[in-house]
Design a protein around this motif. Sequence first.
Motif, PDB file in Angstrom:
ATOM      1  N   ALA A  50      -7.108   0.650  -6.080  1.00 63.22           N
ATOM      2  CA  ALA A  50      -6.962   1.888  -5.311  1.00 63.22           C
ATOM      3  C   ALA A  50      -8.243   2.693  -5.283  1.00 63.22           C
ATOM      4  N   ASN A  51      -8.474   3.300  -4.127  1.00 69.15           N
ATOM      5  CA  ASN A  51      -9.413   4.398  -4.009  1.00 69.15           C
ATOM      6  C   ASN A  51      -8.512   5.625  -4.120  1.00 69.15           C
ATOM      7  N   LEU A  52      -8.325   6.108  -5.343  1.00 67.64           N
ATOM      8  CA  LEU A  52      -7.277   7.090  -5.618  1.00 67.64           C
ATOM      9  C   LEU A  52      -7.622   8.444  -5.000  1.00 67.64           C
ATOM     10  N   PRO A  53      -6.577   9.205  -4.616  1.00 72.06           N
ATOM     11  CA  PRO A  53      -6.835  10.589  -4.209  1.00 72.06           C
ATOM     12  C   PRO A  53      -7.428  11.348  -5.402  1.00 72.06           C
ATOM     13  N   TYR A  54      -8.637  11.928  -5.222  1.00 66.70           N
ATOM     14  CA  TYR A  54      -9.389  12.409  -6.377  1.00 66.70           C
ATOM     15  C   TYR A  54      -8.721  13.571  -7.109  1.00 66.70           C
ATOM     16  N   ASN A  55      -7.952  14.375  -6.381  1.00 71.66           N
ATOM     17  CA  ASN A  55      -7.364  15.547  -7.044  1.00 71.66           C
ATOM     18  C   ASN A  55      -6.187  15.188  -7.945  1.00 71.66           C
ATOM     19  N   VAL A  56      -5.597  14.018  -7.755  1.00 73.91           N
ATOM     20  CA  VAL A  56      -4.454  13.620  -8.594  1.00 73.91           C
ATOM     21  C   VAL A  56      -4.671  12.215  -9.171  1.00 73.91           C
ATOM     22  N   ALA A  57      -5.928  11.815  -9.327  1.00 73.07           N
ATOM     23  CA  ALA A  57      -6.222  10.426  -9.710  1.00 73.07           C
ATOM     24  C   ALA A  57      -5.602  10.063 -11.066  1.00 73.07           C
ATOM     25  N   GLN A  71       5.229   4.701   2.976  1.00 72.52           N
ATOM     26  CA  GLN A  71       4.762   6.083   3.130  1.00 72.52           C
ATOM     27  C   GLN A  71       5.478   6.930   2.093  1.00 72.52           C
ATOM     28  N   ALA A  72       4.752   7.317   1.060  1.00 71.11           N
ATOM     29  CA  ALA A  72       5.374   8.029  -0.060  1.00 71.11           C
ATOM     30  C   ALA A  72       4.295   8.697  -0.896  1.00 71.11           C
ATOM     31  N   ASP A  73       4.743   9.634  -1.731  1.00 70.12           N
ATOM     32  CA  ASP A  73       3.876  10.283  -2.704  1.00 70.12           C
ATOM     33  C   ASP A  73       3.790   9.374  -3.929  1.00 70.12           C
ATOM     34  N   ALA A  74       2.588   8.870  -4.206  1.00 72.27           N
ATOM     35  CA  ALA A  74       2.435   7.926  -5.317  1.00 72.27           C
ATOM     36  C   ALA A  74       2.778   8.556  -6.668  1.00 72.27           C
ATOM     37  N   LEU A  75       2.772   9.889  -6.723  1.00 70.21           N
ATOM     38  CA  LEU A  75       3.141  10.566  -7.976  1.00 70.21           C
ATOM     39  C   LEU A  75       4.638  10.542  -8.211  1.00 70.21           C
ATOM     40  N   ARG A  76       5.403  10.395  -7.123  1.00 67.82           N
ATOM     41  CA  ARG A  76       6.864  10.509  -7.246  1.00 67.82           C
ATOM     42  C   ARG A  76       7.589   9.206  -6.982  1.00 67.82           C
ATOM     43  N   ALA A 129       0.848  -1.190   0.000  1.00 67.61           N
ATOM     44  CA  ALA A 129       0.000   0.000   0.000  1.00 67.61           C
ATOM     45  C   ALA A 129       0.884   1.240   0.000  1.00 67.61           C
ATOM     46  N   VAL A 130       0.491   2.238  -0.790  1.00 71.99           N
ATOM     47  CA  VAL A 130       1.234   3.502  -0.831  1.00 71.99           C
ATOM     48  C   VAL A 130       0.329   4.580  -0.249  1.00 71.99           C
ATOM     49  N   GLU A 131       0.795   5.248   0.771  1.00 74.70           N
ATOM     50  CA  GLU A 131      -0.009   6.275   1.460  1.00 74.70           C
ATOM     51  C   GLU A 131       0.909   7.440   1.821  1.00 74.70           C
ATOM     52  N   ILE A 132       0.473   8.638   1.453  1.00 73.91           N
ATOM     53  CA  ILE A 132       1.333   9.812   1.674  1.00 73.91           C
ATOM     54  C   ILE A 132       1.252  10.338   3.110  1.00 73.91           C
ATOM     55  N   ASP A 133       0.098  10.126   3.733  1.00 74.43           N
ATOM     56  CA  ASP A 133      -0.135  10.714   5.061  1.00 74.43           C
ATOM     57  C   ASP A 133       0.531   9.837   6.127  1.00 74.43           C
ATOM     58  N   PRO A 134       1.527  10.401   6.866  1.00 75.14           N
ATOM     59  CA  PRO A 134       2.265   9.562   7.821  1.00 75.14           C
ATOM     60  C   PRO A 134       1.377   8.927   8.893  1.00 75.14           C
ATOM     61  N   ARG A 135       0.335   9.655   9.333  1.00 75.89           N
ATOM     62  CA  ARG A 135      -0.521   9.077  10.387  1.00 75.89           C
ATOM     63  C   ARG A 135      -1.285   7.880   9.847  1.00 75.89           C
ATOM     64  N   LEU A 136      -1.806   8.006   8.619  1.00 79.82           N
ATOM     65  CA  LEU A 136      -2.558   6.891   8.035  1.00 79.82           C
ATOM     66  C   LEU A 136      -1.629   5.734   7.688  1.00 79.82           C
ATOM     67  N   ALA A 137      -0.442   6.051   7.181  1.00 80.73           N
ATOM     68  CA  ALA A 137       0.518   4.997   6.822  1.00 80.73           C
ATOM     69  C   ALA A 137       0.941   4.222   8.060  1.00 80.73           C
TER      70      ALA A 137
HETATM   71  C1  LIG Z   1      -9.794   8.638  -1.538  1.00 79.68           C
HETATM   72  S1  LIG Z   1      -8.733   8.348  -0.155  1.00 79.68           S
HETATM   73  C2  LIG Z   1      -8.785   6.613   0.079  1.00 79.68           C
HETATM   74  C3  LIG Z   1      -8.517   6.235   1.475  1.00 79.68           C
HETATM   75  C4  LIG Z   1      -8.596   4.710   1.759  1.00 79.68           C
HETATM   76  N1  LIG Z   1      -7.607   3.984   0.952  1.00 79.68           N
HETATM   77  C5  LIG Z   1      -9.973   4.186   1.499  1.00 79.68           C
HETATM   78  O1  LIG Z   1     -10.164   3.483   0.517  1.00 79.68           O
HETATM   79  O2  LIG Z   1     -10.866   4.516   2.260  1.00 79.68           O
HETATM   80  C6  LIG Z   1      -7.178   8.640  -0.879  1.00 79.68           C
HETATM   81  C7  LIG Z   1      -5.982   8.362   0.025  1.00 79.68           C
HETATM   82  O3  LIG Z   1      -4.815   8.716  -0.715  1.00 79.68           O
HETATM   83  C8  LIG Z   1      -3.921   9.421   0.124  1.00 79.68           C
HETATM   84  N2  LIG Z   1      -3.131  10.283  -0.777  1.00 79.68           N
HETATM   85  C9  LIG Z   1      -3.427  11.523  -1.238  1.00 79.68           C
HETATM   86  N3  LIG Z   1      -2.499  11.963  -2.094  1.00 79.68           N
HETATM   87  C10 LIG Z   1      -1.582  10.961  -2.193  1.00 79.68           C
HETATM   88  C11 LIG Z   1      -0.364  10.813  -2.916  1.00 79.68           C
HETATM   89  N4  LIG Z   1       0.083  11.781  -3.730  1.00 79.68           N
HETATM   90  N5  LIG Z   1       0.324   9.657  -2.765  1.00 79.68           N
HETATM   91  C12 LIG Z   1      -0.114   8.656  -1.947  1.00 79.68           C
HETATM   92  N6  LIG Z   1      -1.259   8.755  -1.239  1.00 79.68           N
HETATM   93  C13 LIG Z   1      -1.981   9.884  -1.351  1.00 79.68           C
HETATM   94  C14 LIG Z   1      -4.792  10.156   1.110  1.00 79.68           C
HETATM   95  O4  LIG Z   1      -4.062  10.462   2.285  1.00 79.68           O
HETATM   96  C15 LIG Z   1      -5.924   9.155   1.322  1.00 79.68           C
HETATM   97  O5  LIG Z   1      -5.624   8.269   2.369  1.00 79.68           O
END
Ligand SMILES: C[S@@+](CC[C@H](N)C(=O)[O-])C[C@H]1O[C@@H](n2cnc3c(N)ncnc32)[C@H](O)[C@@H]1O
Length: 211
Positions: free
Chosen positions: A52-59, A33-38, A3-11
Amino acid sequence: MTAVEIDPRLAERLPRTVAERVPALADRLTVVQADALRILEVPGPPPTALVANLPYNVAVPVLLHLLELLPTLRRALVLVQAEVAERLAAPPGTAAYGVPSVKAAWYGEVRRAGNVGRRVFWPEPNVDSGLVALVRRPPPPGDRAATFAVVDAAFATRRKGLRAALARWAGSPAAAEARLRAAGIDPATRGERLSVTDFARLAATEPAQQA
Ligand SMILES: C[S@@+](CC[C@H](N)C(=O)[O-])C[C@H]1O[C@@H](n2cnc3c(N)ncnc32)[C@H](O)[C@@H]1O
């Protein structure tokens, strides 16, 4: 599973959540714990599926980056904003067809795989969601970066015919017309009519000698 997660608390929390809820599978999860874009690599065996449930702003950029980075990915199933799902899966000639549709189609067959209403989330977001499925197939012949460059140019002014829309990309309207004709494409056509294979063929044409 990685799993790749940017937010340290969630990761930091995710392995504990899995250990609490499905202890039998806890040792199969690696959290990065990383930025999935980088991200430039993922640990463990080469992954074959992206879920993935992608982050919507950078999906879209995250999806395209991971498909490019990880050629072993055979299929993807991602949740995105409903409008983005429509764009990703749109065929040529439709209003939703654009840069995300063509670039996703470079990597595979894309289809809508279901709608997810906003009410299933808490807190309730102000958008609906859609599942998108991608099955990889070989890309069209040609260079990906060159193809993506002409796709970006064609849709930057999507109301123009391609002769005008691609003038800067080719060097001049005449050069654009020459390359379109060399690829067997009517210069008056708009970009929204071309498939990814058409764009790849256009990108592979010889640049004009004089602009
Ligand atoms: C739409 S939520 C999905 C959360 C969880 N996986 C779920 O399905 O309920 C997107 C997740 O992507 C993380 N996120 C946002 N930008 C990201 C990035 N650039 N790289 C990795 N994770 C990112 C957010 O912190 C958030 O946990």
